[in-house]
Design an enzyme around this catalytic site. Structure first.
Site, PDB file in Angstrom:
ATOM      1  N   ASN A 195       0.863  -1.193   0.000  1.00  0.00           N
ATOM      2  CA  ASN A 195       0.000   0.000   0.000  1.00  0.00           C
ATOM      3  C   ASN A 195       0.899   1.242   0.000  1.00  0.00           C
ATOM      4  OD1 ASN A 195      -1.389   2.292   1.069  1.00  0.00           O
ATOM      5  ND2 ASN A 195      -3.054   0.956   1.701  1.00  0.00           N
TER       6      ASN A 195
ATOM      7  N   ASP B 287      -0.072   4.490  -0.186  1.00  0.00           N
ATOM      8  CA  ASP B 287      -0.768   5.733   0.177  1.00  0.00           C
ATOM      9  C   ASP B 287       0.176   6.786   0.752  1.00  0.00           C
ATOM     10  OD1 ASP B 287      -3.151   4.509  -0.464  1.00  0.00           O
ATOM     11  OD2 ASP B 287      -3.849   4.306   1.607  1.00  0.00           O
ATOM     12  N   HIS B 288       1.107   6.331   1.602  1.00  0.00           N
ATOM     13  CA  HIS B 288       1.891   7.335   2.334  1.00  0.00           C
ATOM     14  C   HIS B 288       3.062   7.903   1.530  1.00  0.00           C
ATOM     15  CE1 HIS B 288      -0.919   7.020   5.406  1.00  0.00           C
ATOM     16  NE2 HIS B 288      -0.701   5.740   5.605  1.00  0.00           N
TER      17      HIS B 288
ATOM     18  N   ARG C  94       3.343  18.915   0.144  1.00  0.00           N
ATOM     19  CA  ARG C  94       3.825  20.075  -0.612  1.00  0.00           C
ATOM     20  C   ARG C  94       3.066  20.297  -1.913  1.00  0.00           C
ATOM     21  NH1 ARG C  94       8.954  22.125   0.549  1.00  0.00           N
ATOM     22  NH2 ARG C  94       9.073  22.214   2.798  1.00  0.00           N
TER      23      ARG C  94
ATOM     24  N   HIS D 266      -5.624   3.641  -1.490  1.00  0.00           N
ATOM     25  CA  HIS D 266      -6.948   3.942  -0.943  1.00  0.00           C
ATOM     26  C   HIS D 266      -7.363   5.332  -1.417  1.00  0.00           C
ATOM     27  CE1 HIS D 266      -9.549   4.312   2.993  1.00  0.00           C
ATOM     28  NE2 HIS D 266     -10.252   4.554   1.914  1.00  0.00           N
TER      29      HIS D 266
ATOM     30  N   ARG E 163      -9.561   8.091  -0.851  1.00  0.00           N
ATOM     31  CA  ARG E 163     -10.463   8.547   0.221  1.00  0.00           C
ATOM     32  C   ARG E 163     -11.334   9.686  -0.288  1.00  0.00           C
ATOM     33  NH1 ARG E 163      -8.748   6.892   5.544  1.00  0.00           N
ATOM     34  NH2 ARG E 163     -10.381   8.323   6.155  1.00  0.00           N
TER      35      ARG E 163
ATOM     36  N   ARG F 161      -7.006  12.928   0.829  1.00  0.00           N
ATOM     37  CA  ARG F 161      -5.871  13.420   1.623  1.00  0.00           C
ATOM     38  C   ARG F 161      -4.526  12.889   1.124  1.00  0.00           C
ATOM     39  NH1 ARG F 161      -6.965  10.368   7.346  1.00  0.00           N
ATOM     40  NH2 ARG F 161      -8.989  11.338   7.058  1.00  0.00           N
ATOM     41  N   HIS F 162      -4.536  11.743   0.449  1.00  0.00           N
ATOM     42  CA  HIS F 162      -3.260  11.286  -0.134  1.00  0.00           C
ATOM     43  C   HIS F 162      -3.422  10.931  -1.622  1.00  0.00           C
ATOM     44  CE1 HIS F 162      -5.013   7.599   1.415  1.00  0.00           C
ATOM     45  NE2 HIS F 162      -4.633   7.805   2.657  1.00  0.00           N
TER      46      HIS F 162
ATOM     47  N   GLU G  99      -8.699   0.498  -2.632  1.00  0.00           N
ATOM     48  CA  GLU G  99      -9.620   0.513  -1.494  1.00  0.00           C
ATOM     49  C   GLU G  99     -10.501   1.742  -1.629  1.00  0.00           C
ATOM     50  OE1 GLU G  99      -7.137   0.814   1.902  1.00  0.00           O
ATOM     51  OE2 GLU G  99      -6.203  -1.119   1.563  1.00  0.00           O
TER      52      GLU G  99
ATOM     53  N   THR H 202      -6.942   6.732  10.225  1.00  0.00           N
ATOM     54  CA  THR H 202      -6.846   5.629   9.261  1.00  0.00           C
ATOM     55  C   THR H 202      -8.130   4.824   9.391  1.00  0.00           C
ATOM     56  OG1 THR H 202      -5.524   3.716   8.550  1.00  0.00           O
ATOM     57  CG2 THR H 202      -5.588   4.145  10.910  1.00  0.00           C
ATOM     58  N   THR H 203      -8.314   3.837   8.516  1.00  0.00           N
ATOM     59  CA  THR H 203      -9.538   3.036   8.553  1.00  0.00           C
ATOM     60  C   THR H 203      -9.698   2.407   9.943  1.00  0.00           C
ATOM     61  OG1 THR H 203      -9.050   2.543   6.256  1.00  0.00           O
ATOM     62  CG2 THR H 203     -10.795   1.251   7.287  1.00  0.00           C
TER      63      THR H 203
ATOM     64  N   GLU I 128     -11.098  -9.359   3.338  1.00  0.00           N
ATOM     65  CA  GLU I 128      -9.805  -8.997   3.916  1.00  0.00           C
ATOM     66  C   GLU I 128     -10.043  -8.847   5.416  1.00  0.00           C
ATOM     67  OE1 GLU I 128      -7.856  -5.536   2.303  1.00  0.00           O
ATOM     68  OE2 GLU I 128      -6.443  -5.454   3.973  1.00  0.00           O
TER      69      GLU I 128
ATOM     70  N   HIS J 180      -3.735  -4.424   7.977  1.00  0.00           N
ATOM     71  CA  HIS J 180      -3.891  -3.260   8.848  1.00  0.00           C
ATOM     72  C   HIS J 180      -2.993  -3.374  10.074  1.00  0.00           C
ATOM     73  CE1 HIS J 180      -5.372   0.450  10.385  1.00  0.00           C
ATOM     74  NE2 HIS J 180      -6.057   0.605   9.275  1.00  0.00           N
ATOM     75  N   GLY J 181      -2.034  -2.463  10.124  1.00  0.00           N
ATOM     76  CA  GLY J 181      -1.145  -2.384  11.279  1.00  0.00           C
ATOM     77  C   GLY J 181      -0.069  -3.460  11.310  1.00  0.00           C
TER      78      GLY J 181
ATOM     79  N   GLY K  40       1.121  -1.336   4.341  1.00  0.00           N
ATOM     80  CA  GLY K  40       1.552  -0.028   3.873  1.00  0.00           C
ATOM     81  C   GLY K  40       2.449   0.729   4.825  1.00  0.00           C
ATOM     82  N   HIS K  41       1.883   1.248   5.893  1.00  0.00           N
ATOM     83  CA  HIS K  41       2.570   2.242   6.705  1.00  0.00           C
ATOM     84  C   HIS K  41       3.945   1.792   7.175  1.00  0.00           C
ATOM     85  CE1 HIS K  41       3.552   4.619  10.290  1.00  0.00           C
ATOM     86  NE2 HIS K  41       3.011   5.607   9.601  1.00  0.00           N
TER      87      HIS K  41
HETATM   88  N1  PXP Z   1      -6.016  -2.943   4.393  1.00  0.00           N
HETATM   89  C1  PXP Z   1      -6.936  -1.959   4.451  1.00  0.00           C
HETATM   90  C2  PXP Z   1      -8.338  -2.298   4.084  1.00  0.00           C
HETATM   91  C3  PXP Z   1      -6.593  -0.652   4.823  1.00  0.00           C
HETATM   92  O1  PXP Z   1      -7.547   0.308   4.861  1.00  0.00           O
HETATM   93  C4  PXP Z   1      -5.241  -0.373   5.116  1.00  0.00           C
HETATM   94  C5  PXP Z   1      -4.837   1.036   5.454  1.00  0.00           C
HETATM   95  O2  PXP Z   1      -5.060   1.874   4.358  1.00  0.00           O
HETATM   96  C6  PXP Z   1      -4.306  -1.412   5.026  1.00  0.00           C
HETATM   97  C7  PXP Z   1      -4.714  -2.694   4.687  1.00  0.00           C
HETATM   98  C8  PXP Z   1      -2.849  -1.199   5.292  1.00  0.00           C
HETATM   99  O3  PXP Z   1      -2.661  -0.855   6.631  1.00  0.00           O
HETATM  100  P1  PXP Z   1      -1.226  -0.373   7.120  1.00  0.00           P
HETATM  101  O4  PXP Z   1      -0.927   0.919   6.405  1.00  0.00           O
HETATM  102  O5  PXP Z   1      -1.411  -0.212   8.588  1.00  0.00           O
HETATM  103  O6  PXP Z   1      -0.255  -1.445   6.743  1.00  0.00           O
END
Ligand code: PXP
Length: 251
Positions: free
Chosen positions: A8, A10-11, A19, A44, A46, A50-51, A71, A101-102, A152, A201-202, A223-224
């Site tokens: 992921n 996104d970040h 910027r 994702h 949104r 935001r990203h 997403e 976050t979600t 998921e 997630h996480g 992702g993060h």
């Molecule tokens: N899966 C879903 C459905 C999410 O919304 C996210 C966060 O955007 C992730 C996975 C990835 O989570 P993380 O960035 O904490 O790895």
């Protein structure tokens, strides 16, 4: 066989949007992830943008050669975008405008008509549909009834329990073990009723191993933690390259 990894990104867009600059390029980031062995790219889109931006989806659709998973919420606006871009997969997620976050899975039981209608439209457009849910038997059955091809499983509660010292002894370790058991049971049930199973997630370099041993999980969306590590492992080269650019200019 090890589960597939969708990165992921996104970040990467979060840094760019700080910027409103062209860099870092999302397409370049996706290419590096693919070259490093990612099985797919997840973003994702949104409601508040935001990203990830709408134009990113078109650019990624034109350049990602592995698997593009987007997403999004179950809104009319998002369904229109999904059918225009046609990613390989859409993962339906809940969205609260003020969340960082979600926050947990989509309540498919409470929104079954809207979710089923969205999945029907995605299916008619040839887009694979996944739903992000908590590891709960009722939500898994509702996802199947709504026509999803994949669930998921949200690993947020497991991930939280693995953070810090609490995770090593006592309450945190017990909670992590209980959450892992919920994930095992949910993955088994979802597989049994014919759903493909993803998780995310996480998840971090430290806590992903135990989830990777859960039978039935075929895909991770992470992702993060990957982007956070990339900032640190890439910082040394980035500073050296800027020092060199200044030195070369001063010659
Ligand atoms: N899966 C879903 C459905 C999410 O919304 C996210 C966060 O955007 C992730 C996975 C990835 O989570 P993380 O960035 O904490 O790895």
């Amino acid at each position: 066989m090890a589960a597939r990894l969708n990165v992921n990104i996104d970040h990467v867009a979060t840094v760019r949007q700080a910027r409103r600059a062209p860099e870092p390029s999302l397409v370049a980031a996706a290419m590096i992830c693919e070259q490093a062995g990612a099985d797919g790219i997840t973003v994702h889109l949104r409601g508040d943008r935001r990203h990830i931006q709408d134009a990113d989806l078109a650019a990624l659709r034109g350049s990602v050669t592995t698997y593009l998973n987007v997403e999004m919420s179950v809104s009319e606006e998002m369904m229109g975008i999904a059918l225009g871009v046609r990613p390989d997969a859409v993962s339906l997620v809940p969205e609260n405008p003020n969340e960082v976050t979600t926050e947990g899975g989509l309540d498919v039981r409470a929104n079954s008509d809207a979710v089923a209608a969205a999945i029907k439209r995605l299916g008619d457009g040839g887009v694979f549909a996944s739903i992000f849910i908590d590891p709960d038997a009722g939500q898994i059955a509702a996802a199947r009834d709504a026509g999803a091809q994949q669930v998921e499983l949200c690993t947020a509660l497991y991930a939280e329990a693995t953070l810090g010292a609490r995770a090593v002894h006592g309450e945190g370790a017990a909670r992590a073990a209980a959450e892992l058991q919920r994930l095992r049971e949910a993955a088994a049930l979802a597989s049994q009723i014919g759903l493909k199973v993803a998780a995310g997630h996480g998840l971090t370099y430290r806590n992903v191993g135990a989830v990777a041993r859960v039978a039935g999980i075929e895909e991770f969306n992470i992702g993060h933690n990957i982007i956070a590590r990339a900032v640190l492992v890439g910082l040394d080269s980035a500073v050296r390259e800027m020092r060199e650019a200044i030195r070369r200019g001063a010659r």
